[in-house]
Write a protein that holds these residues in place. Structure first.
Motif, short mmCIF file in Angstrom:
data_model
loop_
_atom_site.label_atom_id
_atom_site.label_comp_id
_atom_site.label_asym_id
_atom_site.label_seq_id
_atom_site.Cartn_x
_atom_site.Cartn_y
_atom_site.Cartn_z
N GLY A 130 0.82 -1.21 0.00
CA GLY A 130 0.00 0.00 0.00
C GLY A 130 0.85 1.26 0.00
N GLY A 131 2.07 1.14 0.46
CA GLY A 131 3.01 2.28 0.47
C GLY A 131 2.80 3.25 1.63
N LEU B 261 6.05 3.19 3.53
CA LEU B 261 7.18 3.55 2.67
C LEU B 261 7.12 5.01 2.21
CD1 LEU B 261 7.47 0.24 0.59
CD2 LEU B 261 9.04 1.10 2.35
N VAL C 107 5.95 7.57 3.78
CA VAL C 107 6.35 8.48 4.86
C VAL C 107 7.88 8.62 4.85
CG1 VAL C 107 6.41 8.79 7.37
CG2 VAL C 107 4.33 7.94 6.27
N ILE D 287 3.62 -4.74 -5.52
CA ILE D 287 2.91 -6.02 -5.43
C ILE D 287 1.38 -5.82 -5.35
CG2 ILE D 287 4.85 -7.26 -4.40
CD1 ILE D 287 3.49 -6.94 -1.65
N THR E 64 -2.12 -2.26 4.32
CA THR E 64 -2.43 -3.69 4.29
C THR E 64 -1.95 -4.39 5.57
OG1 THR E 64 -0.32 -4.30 3.25
CG2 THR E 64 -2.14 -3.68 1.77
N GLY F 284 -0.43 -7.29 5.60
CA GLY F 284 0.93 -7.79 5.32
C GLY F 284 1.97 -6.70 5.54
N GLY F 285 1.65 -5.47 5.10
CA GLY F 285 2.58 -4.36 5.28
C GLY F 285 2.78 -4.03 6.75
N VAL G 276 5.19 -6.83 8.12
CA VAL G 276 6.59 -6.80 7.67
C VAL G 276 7.25 -5.44 7.97
CG1 VAL G 276 8.16 -7.20 5.73
CG2 VAL G 276 6.07 -8.54 5.92
N GLU H 275 11.66 -13.62 -0.37
CA GLU H 275 10.32 -14.12 -0.05
C GLU H 275 9.30 -12.98 0.03
OE1 GLU H 275 10.69 -18.06 2.76
OE2 GLU H 275 11.25 -16.16 3.67
N LEU I 228 5.46 -12.23 1.89
CA LEU I 228 4.38 -12.69 2.77
C LEU I 228 3.12 -12.69 1.90
CD1 LEU I 228 2.79 -13.25 5.36
CD2 LEU I 228 2.99 -10.84 5.94
N LYS J 281 -6.39 -0.20 22.60
CA LYS J 281 -5.28 0.63 22.11
C LYS J 281 -5.28 1.90 22.94
CE LYS J 281 -3.91 3.41 18.10
NZ LYS J 281 -3.87 3.49 16.63
N ALA K 74 -3.65 8.16 16.18
CA ALA K 74 -2.57 8.20 17.16
C ALA K 74 -1.81 6.88 17.13
CB ALA K 74 -3.14 8.43 18.55
C1 LIG Z 1 -0.91 8.82 8.76
C2 LIG Z 1 -0.57 7.38 9.10
C3 LIG Z 1 -1.20 6.79 10.18
C4 LIG Z 1 -0.90 5.47 10.54
N1 LIG Z 1 -1.52 4.93 11.63
C5 LIG Z 1 -1.22 3.68 12.00
C6 LIG Z 1 -1.84 3.12 13.18
O1 LIG Z 1 -2.67 3.75 13.84
N2 LIG Z 1 -1.50 1.85 13.52
C7 LIG Z 1 -0.59 1.12 12.80
O2 LIG Z 1 -0.32 -0.04 13.17
N3 LIG Z 1 0.01 1.63 11.69
C8 LIG Z 1 -0.28 2.88 11.29
N4 LIG Z 1 0.34 3.41 10.17
C9 LIG Z 1 1.35 2.61 9.46
C10 LIG Z 1 0.88 1.90 8.17
O3 LIG Z 1 -0.28 2.46 7.63
C11 LIG Z 1 0.66 0.39 8.39
O4 LIG Z 1 1.83 -0.20 8.94
C12 LIG Z 1 0.26 -0.34 7.11
O5 LIG Z 1 -0.37 -1.53 7.45
C13 LIG Z 1 1.42 -0.64 6.16
O6 LIG Z 1 0.91 -1.37 5.06
P1 LIG Z 1 1.31 -0.98 3.57
O7 LIG Z 1 0.68 -1.96 2.66
O8 LIG Z 1 1.04 0.44 3.29
O9 LIG Z 1 2.91 -1.23 3.64
P2 LIG Z 1 4.08 -0.62 2.73
O10 LIG Z 1 4.35 0.78 3.14
O11 LIG Z 1 3.84 -0.87 1.29
O12 LIG Z 1 5.29 -1.57 3.20
C14 LIG Z 1 5.75 -1.59 4.53
C15 LIG Z 1 6.91 -2.57 4.64
O13 LIG Z 1 6.45 -3.91 4.48
C16 LIG Z 1 7.07 -4.55 3.36
N5 LIG Z 1 6.00 -5.35 2.75
C17 LIG Z 1 4.73 -4.94 2.51
N6 LIG Z 1 3.97 -5.96 2.08
C18 LIG Z 1 4.79 -7.05 2.02
C19 LIG Z 1 4.58 -8.42 1.68
N7 LIG Z 1 3.38 -8.87 1.30
N8 LIG Z 1 5.62 -9.26 1.75
C20 LIG Z 1 6.85 -8.82 2.15
N9 LIG Z 1 7.10 -7.54 2.51
C21 LIG Z 1 6.08 -6.67 2.46
C22 LIG Z 1 7.61 -3.42 2.49
O14 LIG Z 1 8.74 -3.83 1.74
C23 LIG Z 1 7.97 -2.39 3.57
O15 LIG Z 1 9.21 -2.72 4.15
C24 LIG Z 1 0.06 4.73 9.78
C25 LIG Z 1 0.68 5.33 8.68
C26 LIG Z 1 0.38 6.64 8.34
C27 LIG Z 1 1.07 7.27 7.15
#
Ligand SMILES: Cc1cc2nc3c(=O)[nH]c(=O)nc-3n(C[C@H](O)[C@H](O)[C@H](O)COP(=O)(O)OP(=O)(O)OC[C@H]3O[C@@H](n4cnc5c(N)ncnc54)[C@H](O)[C@@H]3O)c2cc1C
Length: 292
Positions: free
Chosen positions: A35-36, A39, A41, A56, A113, A115-116, A119, A167, A169, A187, A195
């Motif tokens: 979802g980024g 990343l 940030v 992905i 996501t 998964g994100g 990881v 690999e 996830l 929480k 927060a």
């Molecule tokens: C404004 C804001 C508020 C947020 N609030 C919260 C909150 O309240 N609680 C919380 O827990 N998080 C929070 N987050 C963090 C974030 O949104 C989560 O951690 C989110 O689930 C990350 O998922 P993503 O798909 O965007 O990951 P990405 O940013 O795409 O990736 C994150 C990491 O995981 C790796 N990755 C992703 N998917 C896979 C996969 N399938 N296999 C292997 N590696 C993978 C990537 O390489 C990277 O290292 C917040 C972020 C922001 C910007």
């Protein structure tokens, strides 16, 4: 300082196999981009450590949900919005739905996501305690095949994991939960929404004849990794739920967690709140037996 976007590469393979080939061919050079939301940030802050990313988001193998008699299996690209919409998750895994509803705001929930979240490996993340308390398993896939590993043990140190650079996830598997199990998720942050956790607590328990037959406890933001508190679990399992058991469990938990001082909170506050949440959880279980 903001990063220069043109100095980064993002490629979008059409299939899982193609994505794995890229991760294998140039091991450690290419990183997954889901979802980024984490990343981007880092990109904005000019702190994104790698230059090359594999998008992905379009891989259908990492989407969807499968329900069998034993398990509910969720694709790693399942977003927080999707988690909250699934009936079976609402019914059997309410802590995961609550974690999803308390993660970021709507935009983050639509794009971030599970998964994100796993990881990215932040000890303060909100879904890991729920996933630990539900005894989740993770499917890690490479060109050599797939392996299922328990989520408990996946994080080996701060931002350290057993997943290899070649690999992905792909799926998260949850053993189905019977109606007799009670769930407790809290929480604790500075505000109700948007927060990062100061402490995050997830617990499941099953009681029989006023005894704790089984339970699982996990906390976030109180150690370098999302922590399953097995010593505290052991101190409670098989015991009558009464004030002595609760006091003993508080003492065991106090030894088991290692919170730090940081910009969000103090070690002292995290310690105290963790013990209070444990007590509140156990009281909530014991209400029908008059333990209070
Ligand atoms: C404004 C804001 C508020 C947020 N609030 C919260 C909150 O309240 N609680 C919380 O827990 N998080 C929070 N987050 C963090 C974030 O949104 C989560 O951690 C989110 O689930 C990350 O998922 P993503 O798909 O965007 O990951 P990405 O940013 O795409 O990736 C994150 C990491 O995981 C790796 N990755 C992703 N998917 C896979 C996969 N399938 N296999 C292997 N590696 C993978 C990537 O390489 C990277 O290292 C917040 C972020 C922001 C910007």
């Amino acid at each position: 300082m903001r990063a220069l976007v043109s100095s980064y590469k993002l490629i979008s393979p059409a299939t899982l196999d193609e994505a794995l080939q890229i991760l294998t061919r140039e091991r450690d050079v290419w990183k997954p981009f889901a979802g980024g939301t984490d990343l981007m940030v880092l990109l904005e802050a000019g702190k994104l450590p790698h230059r090359n990313y594999v998008n992905i988001w379009n891989l259908k193998e990492l989407r969807g949900m499968e329900v069998t008699d034993q398990h509910v299996t969720i694709g790693a690209l399942t977003t927080y919005t999707e988690v909250q919409q699934e009936k079976v998750l609402q019914q059997e895994f309410p802590m995961l739905c609550q974690a999803a509803s308390e993660t970021g705001g709507l935009a983050i929930q639509n794009r971030g996501t599970l998964g994100g979240n796993i990881v990215n490996a932040s000890p303060a993340a909100d879904s890991p305690p729920a996933l630990l308390a539900y005894d989740a398993e993770l499917e890690l896939v490479s060109l050599n095949g797939a392996r299922w590993v328990p989520y408990y043990g996946f994080h080996t140190g701060y931002k350290q994991m057993i997943i290899r650079p070649d690999e992905l996830l792909t799926r998260i598997r949850l053993p189905r939960v019977s109606e007799s199990v009670q769930h407790y998720y809290r929480k604790v942050g500075t505000r109700k929404a948007q927060a990062i956790s100061k402490v995050c607590f997830a617990g499941t328990a099953r009681l029989r004849d006023e005894k704790i037959e089984d339970l699982r406890l996990a906390l976030g933001s109180i150690a370098p990794v999302p922590l399953r508190c097995v010593k505290t679990e052991d101190s409670l399992r098989g015991n009558q739920l009464n004030q002595t058991t609760i006091a003993r469990a508080r003492a065991v938990l106090a030894d088991e967690i290692v919170p730090i001082d940081d910009i969000r909170s103090t070690s002292n506050y995290r310690h105290q709140v963790s013990l209070n949440l444990l007590q509140d959880f156990l009281h909530s279980l014991g209400l029908k037996f008059g333990v209070n």
